[in-house]
Structure formats: structure tokens, C-alpha cells
Design a protein around this motif. Structure first.
Motif, PDB file in Angstrom:
ATOM      1  N   GLU A   9       0.853  -1.176   0.000  1.00 17.51           N
ATOM      2  CA  GLU A   9       0.000   0.000   0.000  1.00 17.51           C
ATOM      3  C   GLU A   9       0.896   1.236   0.000  1.00 17.51           C
ATOM      4  O   GLU A   9       1.789   1.368   0.831  1.00 17.51           O
ATOM      5  CB  GLU A   9      -0.915   0.007   1.233  1.00 17.51           C
ATOM      6  CG  GLU A   9      -1.985  -1.073   1.189  1.00 17.51           C
ATOM      7  CD  GLU A   9      -2.984  -0.932   2.325  1.00 17.51           C
ATOM      8  OE1 GLU A   9      -2.954   0.147   2.971  1.00 17.51           O
ATOM      9  OE2 GLU A   9      -3.757  -1.860   2.565  1.00 17.51           O
ATOM     10  N   TRP A  10       0.631   2.134  -0.947  1.00 18.87           N
ATOM     11  CA  TRP A  10       1.472   3.310  -1.087  1.00 18.87           C
ATOM     12  C   TRP A  10       0.647   4.564  -0.750  1.00 18.87           C
ATOM     13  O   TRP A  10       0.014   5.151  -1.591  1.00 18.87           O
ATOM     14  CB  TRP A  10       2.028   3.394  -2.511  1.00 18.87           C
ATOM     15  CG  TRP A  10       2.879   2.205  -2.849  1.00 18.87           C
ATOM     16  CD1 TRP A  10       2.460   1.040  -3.421  1.00 18.87           C
ATOM     17  CD2 TRP A  10       4.268   2.055  -2.579  1.00 18.87           C
ATOM     18  NE1 TRP A  10       3.512   0.162  -3.534  1.00 18.87           N
ATOM     19  CE2 TRP A  10       4.633   0.757  -3.025  1.00 18.87           C
ATOM     20  CE3 TRP A  10       5.239   2.882  -2.017  1.00 18.87           C
ATOM     21  CZ2 TRP A  10       5.942   0.270  -2.915  1.00 18.87           C
ATOM     22  CZ3 TRP A  10       6.537   2.389  -1.915  1.00 18.87           C
ATOM     23  CH2 TRP A  10       6.877   1.106  -2.342  1.00 18.87           C
ATOM     24  N   GLY A  11       0.681   4.936   0.531  1.00 19.22           N
ATOM     25  CA  GLY A  11      -0.093   6.097   0.962  1.00 19.22           C
ATOM     26  C   GLY A  11       0.745   7.190   1.577  1.00 19.22           C
ATOM     27  O   GLY A  11       0.222   8.067   2.283  1.00 19.22           O
ATOM     28  N   GLN A  12       2.048   7.163   1.309  1.00 21.29           N
ATOM     29  CA  GLN A  12       2.934   8.130   1.970  1.00 21.29           C
ATOM     30  C   GLN A  12       2.622   9.582   1.580  1.00 21.29           C
ATOM     31  O   GLN A  12       2.696  10.491   2.416  1.00 21.29           O
ATOM     32  CB  GLN A  12       4.404   7.826   1.638  1.00 21.29           C
ATOM     33  CG  GLN A  12       4.914   6.539   2.269  1.00 21.29           C
ATOM     34  CD  GLN A  12       4.704   5.346   1.363  1.00 21.29           C
ATOM     35  OE1 GLN A  12       3.828   5.373   0.490  1.00 21.29           O
ATOM     36  NE2 GLN A  12       5.474   4.300   1.568  1.00 21.29           N
ATOM     37  N   VAL A  13       2.281   9.807   0.332  1.00 20.28           N
ATOM     38  CA  VAL A  13       2.015  11.170  -0.118  1.00 20.28           C
ATOM     39  C   VAL A  13       0.779  11.720   0.583  1.00 20.28           C
ATOM     40  O   VAL A  13       0.768  12.855   1.101  1.00 20.28           O
ATOM     41  CB  VAL A  13       1.849  11.222  -1.649  1.00 20.28           C
ATOM     42  CG1 VAL A  13       1.390  12.609  -2.092  1.00 20.28           C
ATOM     43  CG2 VAL A  13       3.164  10.846  -2.346  1.00 20.28           C
ATOM     44  N   ARG A  14      -0.279  10.900   0.600  1.00 13.90           N
ATOM     45  CA  ARG A  14      -1.513  11.355   1.260  1.00 13.90           C
ATOM     46  C   ARG A  14      -1.289  11.543   2.757  1.00 13.90           C
ATOM     47  O   ARG A  14      -1.773  12.518   3.359  1.00 13.90           O
ATOM     48  CB  ARG A  14      -2.629  10.341   1.018  1.00 13.90           C
ATOM     49  CG  ARG A  14      -3.976  10.803   1.561  1.00 13.90           C
ATOM     50  CD  ARG A  14      -5.101   9.869   1.161  1.00 13.90           C
ATOM     51  NE  ARG A  14      -6.374  10.393   1.587  1.00 13.90           N
ATOM     52  CZ  ARG A  14      -7.097  11.287   0.928  1.00 13.90           C
ATOM     53  NH1 ARG A  14      -6.645  11.747  -0.240  1.00 13.90           N
ATOM     54  NH2 ARG A  14      -8.254  11.725   1.382  1.00 13.90           N
ATOM     55  N   GLU A  15      -0.517  10.621   3.369  1.00 15.96           N
ATOM     56  CA  GLU A  15      -0.219  10.740   4.795  1.00 15.96           C
ATOM     57  C   GLU A  15       0.541  12.034   5.082  1.00 15.96           C
ATOM     58  O   GLU A  15       0.237  12.751   6.050  1.00 15.96           O
ATOM     59  CB  GLU A  15       0.603   9.546   5.244  1.00 15.96           C
ATOM     60  CG  GLU A  15       0.995   9.565   6.721  1.00 15.96           C
ATOM     61  CD  GLU A  15       1.911   8.421   7.086  1.00 15.96           C
ATOM     62  OE1 GLU A  15       1.752   7.879   8.176  1.00 15.96           O
ATOM     63  OE2 GLU A  15       2.803   8.088   6.281  1.00 15.96           O
ATOM     64  N   PHE A  16       1.526  12.352   4.250  1.00 15.50           N
ATOM     65  CA  PHE A  16       2.292  13.584   4.419  1.00 15.50           C
ATOM     66  C   PHE A  16       1.381  14.799   4.319  1.00 15.50           C
ATOM     67  O   PHE A  16       1.475  15.754   5.125  1.00 15.50           O
ATOM     68  CB  PHE A  16       3.400  13.659   3.357  1.00 15.50           C
ATOM     69  CG  PHE A  16       4.027  15.021   3.227  1.00 15.50           C
ATOM     70  CD1 PHE A  16       4.934  15.479   4.167  1.00 15.50           C
ATOM     71  CD2 PHE A  16       3.688  15.854   2.152  1.00 15.50           C
ATOM     72  CE1 PHE A  16       5.502  16.748   4.031  1.00 15.50           C
ATOM     73  CE2 PHE A  16       4.249  17.109   2.035  1.00 15.50           C
ATOM     74  CZ  PHE A  16       5.145  17.560   2.974  1.00 15.50           C
ATOM     75  N   MET A  17       0.520  14.795   3.324  1.00 19.88           N
ATOM     76  CA  MET A  17      -0.382  15.943   3.131  1.00 19.88           C
ATOM     77  C   MET A  17      -1.332  16.109   4.297  1.00 19.88           C
ATOM     78  O   MET A  17      -1.633  17.229   4.757  1.00 19.88           O
ATOM     79  CB  MET A  17      -1.146  15.796   1.816  1.00 19.88           C
ATOM     80  CG  MET A  17      -0.299  15.959   0.586  1.00 19.88           C
ATOM     81  SD  MET A  17      -1.283  15.822  -0.928  1.00 19.88           S
ATOM     82  CE  MET A  17      -0.029  16.189  -2.163  1.00 19.88           C
ATOM     83  N   GLN A  18      -1.805  15.001   4.830  1.00 20.95           N
ATOM     84  CA  GLN A  18      -2.718  15.072   5.974  1.00 20.95           C
ATOM     85  C   GLN A  18      -1.998  15.594   7.212  1.00 20.95           C
ATOM     86  O   GLN A  18      -2.495  16.465   7.934  1.00 20.95           O
ATOM     87  CB  GLN A  18      -3.312  13.696   6.237  1.00 20.95           C
ATOM     88  CG  GLN A  18      -4.330  13.257   5.177  1.00 20.95           C
ATOM     89  CD  GLN A  18      -4.817  11.834   5.386  1.00 20.95           C
ATOM     90  OE1 GLN A  18      -4.154  11.026   6.029  1.00 20.95           O
ATOM     91  NE2 GLN A  18      -6.006  11.539   4.851  1.00 20.95           N
ATOM     92  N   LYS A  19      -0.780  15.075   7.465  1.00 21.77           N
ATOM     93  CA  LYS A  19      -0.042  15.494   8.662  1.00 21.77           C
ATOM     94  C   LYS A  19       0.440  16.928   8.549  1.00 21.77           C
ATOM     95  O   LYS A  19       0.655  17.609   9.564  1.00 21.77           O
ATOM     96  CB  LYS A  19       1.139  14.555   8.877  1.00 21.77           C
ATOM     97  CG  LYS A  19       0.728  13.169   9.366  1.00 21.77           C
ATOM     98  CD  LYS A  19       1.931  12.302   9.662  1.00 21.77           C
ATOM     99  CE  LYS A  19       1.489  10.947  10.237  1.00 21.77           C
ATOM    100  NZ  LYS A  19       2.646  10.074  10.550  1.00 21.77           N
ATOM    101  N   SER A  20       0.614  17.411   7.319  1.00 23.50           N
ATOM    102  CA  SER A  20       1.085  18.777   7.091  1.00 23.50           C
ATOM    103  C   SER A  20      -0.065  19.769   7.000  1.00 23.50           C
ATOM    104  O   SER A  20       0.160  20.982   6.860  1.00 23.50           O
ATOM    105  CB  SER A  20       1.911  18.850   5.811  1.00 23.50           C
ATOM    106  OG  SER A  20       3.005  17.988   5.874  1.00 23.50           O
ATOM    107  N   GLY A  21      -1.302  19.264   7.037  1.00 21.72           N
ATOM    108  CA  GLY A  21      -2.449  20.136   6.955  1.00 21.72           C
ATOM    109  C   GLY A  21      -2.814  20.531   5.530  1.00 21.72           C
ATOM    110  O   GLY A  21      -3.679  21.389   5.312  1.00 21.72           O
ATOM    111  N   ILE A  22      -2.150  19.938   4.562  1.00 18.76           N
ATOM    112  CA  ILE A  22      -2.473  20.224   3.171  1.00 18.76           C
ATOM    113  C   ILE A  22      -3.820  19.617   2.795  1.00 18.76           C
ATOM    114  O   ILE A  22      -4.600  20.200   2.047  1.00 18.76           O
ATOM    115  CB  ILE A  22      -1.358  19.677   2.240  1.00 18.76           C
ATOM    116  CG1 ILE A  22      -0.015  20.331   2.589  1.00 18.76           C
ATOM    117  CG2 ILE A  22      -1.691  19.913   0.756  1.00 18.76           C
ATOM    118  CD1 ILE A  22       1.167  19.721   1.903  1.00 18.76           C
ATOM    119  N   LEU A  23      -4.084  18.442   3.362  1.00 22.04           N
ATOM    120  CA  LEU A  23      -5.380  17.777   3.199  1.00 22.04           C
ATOM    121  C   LEU A  23      -6.033  17.664   4.589  1.00 22.04           C
ATOM    122  O   LEU A  23      -5.308  17.491   5.603  1.00 22.04           O
ATOM    123  CB  LEU A  23      -5.199  16.389   2.623  1.00 22.04           C
ATOM    124  CG  LEU A  23      -4.965  16.261   1.110  1.00 22.04           C
ATOM    125  CD1 LEU A  23      -4.732  14.786   0.739  1.00 22.04           C
ATOM    126  CD2 LEU A  23      -6.148  16.800   0.329  1.00 22.04           C
TER     127      LEU A  23
END
Length: 482
Positions: A466-480
Motif C-alpha cells: 500500500e502506497w499512501g505516503q504522499v496522502r499521509e504527508f499531506m494530511q499530517k502537514s495540513g495540506i489535506l
């Protein structure tokens, strides 16, 4: 007979096989063009006996008998370590320049045999047949080639579509003894001078193409099997002048099966896509790639030492631009060695007790073609015009010209003219001769095209992780929003 000598190997080729080279059908045992190649392959069989402590193991089914280590069924990490040592010694016979020594297909066959669970997806009798054939190869110490690529002449159509559907190997009939097959296959390296030709999958085939789903083996001498050879690049020269071309042209052939009868006992899969489409991925990425990675490692070791020798004989090894090139070759070697060790350390049971290296070893398929091509480019750059200004070693013995050669063509740093010639001639035969060019092309498609390898690695990565690193980064950074 469990382990053959080189003489016994050559005697086994004296049959009525259909091999065509140049303008006519030839007898491989007497055609002078193949003499060096036959002696070179005979030397391989003698080599495994000379290094019996590494290349041979006790036969578990024949008390007091030995067998090739490449035919073992690996059941533990210790087995893999033992096999690795033997395969490395075998690769050192040609320093990796022979791509299809018998241990290659031996390792493939042994991997297939070890994975009984894959064959049980169909009729278990097919694995029983395969195991008996594996035993036959052990007992005869047979030299096997393979041919696994469809004859897809029309690249604008699918492998099994259009004109390709009539050209590639398929079932066309059967009788009380077995099936009848017709069509072409690519590419039987070593084929003209092998004992057996093993046909197995290179890639999955789609539903509806069951007639092409075939796994079998027949002797090269089988009626209806015809081998069409490329031009022969072996030359009649001394080993000093042509260390590879004089011995190591293993030949390549396009194979035509002209209504060949395959006995049921030698038929291991017919039309069973569940088996056919699982064998390669269930064996090759770990098992087969161990042999190929070892061969590549040995070849890169030689290439690095060769490049260093060229630089020293021209006194250029301290120049920064040359050191950059030498470091590049060494990097390829170091990465190959590291990937191999890591995959062996992470070896595990792939099924049915078959222990293979980790499948990440298969990443070398994606990079090795580029590396091998680049290494040849570096050798030619380092050697430059010197590769084209090197006399025969025999000329140094000529009293009229020998001293002149020693005066005007010495190596730098006190290296003799003879040693300079030896290094440059070896470099040319490695990367510039007809055989060297053939081997370079061969490396580019050694395990299929590089593009297919990269596509395959991507698809497996998407399937297995499972490749969710980009979404995880965006969520933790407040981008998403979380």
C-alpha cells in the motif's frame, strides 16, 4: 554416469540433429567453425570436475554418486550458500562471458521441480513427470538449452495475434504417444551444442490462448526440431589473441518445431493456464535470478579489473576523469554484490519447502542491461585507439619485427609490450570484437526486455504494498484534511 567429462559431453553431440549455419546443414561435431566453441564448452564440464569440492555435491538418491550443485533442490539458507559457492566457481570458468552455461537451465529446472505446489494447481501427474525428468538430467549430467519467447515477428500485433498466431509454437494434434507441436521459438542460446531443449513460460498468456500454454522438454536431436543459427563469431585464433572468441561463442538459434511429437512423459503442461501463468513468477525472481546475479557479479569483477589494467598500462589511472569511470564500474559491482547478499539473507520458503532468495533480487533485471552496456562503453573509452593498434602476440616471436614492437609499443610504468598487447587484446575481445558486440546485445535482453522488467516490478509493487505516503504527508502537514 552422473558427472561427465568434456570428452563425454562432445561424444553426446554425435547424432542426427538438424542444425543450419551459413549456407547449409552442418554436423556440429565436425564443422571447423564450431571447434573452438565445442572445446570451450567441454572445458566447462572438465572445470566442474577440477573444482569438484565446490561444483559437485553428494547425490541424495544415489549413494556414493556426485551430481552438479546446480541441480540441487534448495531447502534451506545453507543450501543456497552452498549453491552460491558452486555457481560462482562455475561462472569463473568464463568470467561471466558465457551466458547460458548448463547450470543456468539446471537452476531453472530445479526451481520448477522444487515448487510442487504450483503444479498441483493442475494435474499432479505433470509434476511427477517433471521430477522424473529432473532425475534424468542428473543421471546424464545433460546440457540443456531453453527457448521461451514467442515468435512474435509482427511487433505491431500482440504476441499471439495476427501472423504471430500461426508462427509461434502451439499444439496442432495428438496421437497415442503424445502431442504434436508446430511453430517457432526464440532464442536457443547454446542450442546447437546442447543435449536437451526445455520449453517453459517467459510471461503469462491470456485466456483463449491455451494451445500455446506448453511446458515440455525434448532432445535436440528429435525429428522435426530445426535450429537456424546466426553467423558464428568464434574464430580460429590463439587464446592469447582472442581469449573469448576462440572458445566462448555459445551460438544462438531460432528454433522451428516442424510437427514435433512430444511424448506424454516429457509433457509437463498443456493448456493449463493456472499452472502455466504461475510458474515463472513463482520461481524466477528468487531462484533463477541467484544464478544470473552471480554470473553478473563475476563478470563485473573481471570488467573492473580489466578497466583498471587498461588505465595502468597507459598510466592514466591517477587522472580524475579516468578514476571517475573506474569508480562507476566498481559501483555497479558493489551494488550487484550487495543486492545478492541481501536477497540470500532474506531467503524464505516460497512454497512446498523450496527456499529461494528474496524476490527483490529481481530488481537487477531492471538495471543490469544498462550497466553492462555502459561497462563496454567505458572499456572502449579507456582503450581508445590503442584497441586498434595492438599486434598479435605471435608477432613478438618474429625475429624481424619483435624487437621493434617492444621498442615502440611498450606499456607505461615499465609494463612490457607483450603485457600491454595481452591487456588490449583482452579488452577488445570483451567489448569490441564481433563476439563482444553479440554479448553486449545479449546482455540487453538477457532476461527479457528492460522495459518489461520495469513494468513488471511496478505492477508487483502496486499489488504487494500500500502506497499512501504522499496522502499521509499531506494530511499530517495540513495540506489535506485528516
Amino acid at each position: 554416469m552422473a558427472v561427465r567429462t568434456g570428452t563425454e559431453y562432445k561424444s553426446g553431440l554425435d547424432d542426427d540433429r538438424s542444425v543450419w549455419l551459413g549456407e547449409s546443414r552442418i554436423d556440429v561435431t565436425t564443422d571447423p567453425r564450431l571447434a573452438g566453441s565445442l572445446d570451450g564448452m567441454a572445458g566447462y564440464f572438465d572445470w566442474q570436475t577440477a573444482y569438484a569440492d565446490e561444483c559437485l555435491i553428494d547425490d541424495p538418491e544415489r549413494a556414493g554418486e556426485k551430481m552438479s550443485i546446480s541441480l540441487m533442490l534448495p531447502r534451506s539458507k545453507d543450501d543456497l550458500k552452498l549453491r552460491r559457492r558452486g555457481l560462482e566457481r562455475l561462472a569463473r570458468y568464463s568470467y561471466g562471458m558465457l551466458g547460458r552455461t548448463p547450470d543456468y537451465v539446471n537452476v531453472v529446472l530445479s526451481g520448477h521441480t522444487a515448487r510442487r505446489d504450483l503444479w498441483e494447481r493442475g494435474d499432479p501427474c505433470h509434476h511427477d513427470r517433471l521430477a522424473r525428468f529432473h532425475r534424468e538430467v542428473i543421471d546424464g549430467d545433460l546440457s540443456m538449452t531453453h527457448t521461451i519467447v514467442h515468435a512474435n515477428i509482427d511487433k505491431g500485433a500482440g504476441d499471439l495475434e495476427g501472423m504471430n498466431s500461426d508462427l509461434t509454437l502451439r499444439v496442432v494434434g495428438r496421437n497415442e504417444n503424445g502431442i504434436i507441436v508446430r511453430g517457432g521459438k526464440v532464442l536457443a542460446t547454446l542450442g546447437p551444442i546442447a543435449d536437451e531443449i526445455y520449453v517453459y513460460p517467459s510471461a503469462p498468456i491470456p485466456s483463449g490462448a491455451e494451445q500455446y500454454a506448453l511446458i515440455f522438454s525434448v532432445p535436440v536431436k528429435t525429428k522435426g526440431v530445426t535450429m537456424i543459427c546466426r553467423d558464428h563469431y568464434g574464430i580460429n585464433a590463439s587464446v592469447a589473441d582472442a581469449p573469448f572468441s576462440s572458445r566462448f561463442d555459445e551460438q544462438d538459434a531460432f528454433v522451428i518445431f516442424d510437427d514435433v511429437e512430444v511424448p506424454y512423459e516429457r509433457l509437463f503442461c498443456e493448456g493449463d493456464l493456472a499452472v502455466y501463468n504461475s510458474i515463472t513468477q513463482g520461481v524466477s525472481p528468487g531462484n533463477t535470478l541467484q544464478q544470473t546475479a552471480i554470473r553478473a557479479m563475476v563478470k563485473l569483477e573481471f570488467a573492473y579489473d580489466l578497466c583498471t589494467s587498461i588505465a595502468r598500462v597507459s598510466n592514466s589511472d591517477k587522472r580524475p576523469d579516468v578514476a571517475v569511470l573506474l569508480g562507476e564500474v566498481h559501483a555497479y559491482l558493489s551494488i550487484t554484490r550487495s543486492v545478492l547478499h541481501a536477497a540470500e539473507d532474506r531467503a524464505h520458503d516460497w512454497g512446498a519447502g523450496a527456499v529461494f532468495p528474496h524476490k527483490d533480487l529481481a530488481v537487477l533485471r531492471c538495471v543490469m542491461p544498462t550497466w553492462m552496456t555502459r561497462v563496454n562503453e567505458i572499456i572502449r573509452a579507456l582503450g581508445s585507439h590503442n584497441l586498434l593498434a595492438t599486434p598479435s602476440l605471435a608477432l613478438f616471436e618474429n625475429p624481424e619485427i619483435g624487437d621493434m614492437l617492444r621498442k615502440y609499443l611498450p606499456g607505461a610504468n615499465g609494463i612490457s609490450a607483450e603485457d600491454r598487447a595481452r591487456i588490449m587484446r583482452t579488452a577488445w575481445d570483451f567489448a569490441g570484437s564481433a563476439l563482444g558486440s553479440r554479448i553486449e546485445l545479449y546482455e540487453m535482453f538477457y532476461l527479457g526486455s528492460q522495459g518489461r522488467a520495469r513494468i513488471g516490478d511496478h505492477m508487483v509493487a502496486q499489488r504487494d504494498h500500500e502506497w499512501g505516503q504522499v496522502r499521509e504527508f499531506m494530511q499530517k502537514s495540513g495540506i489535506l484534511p485528516g
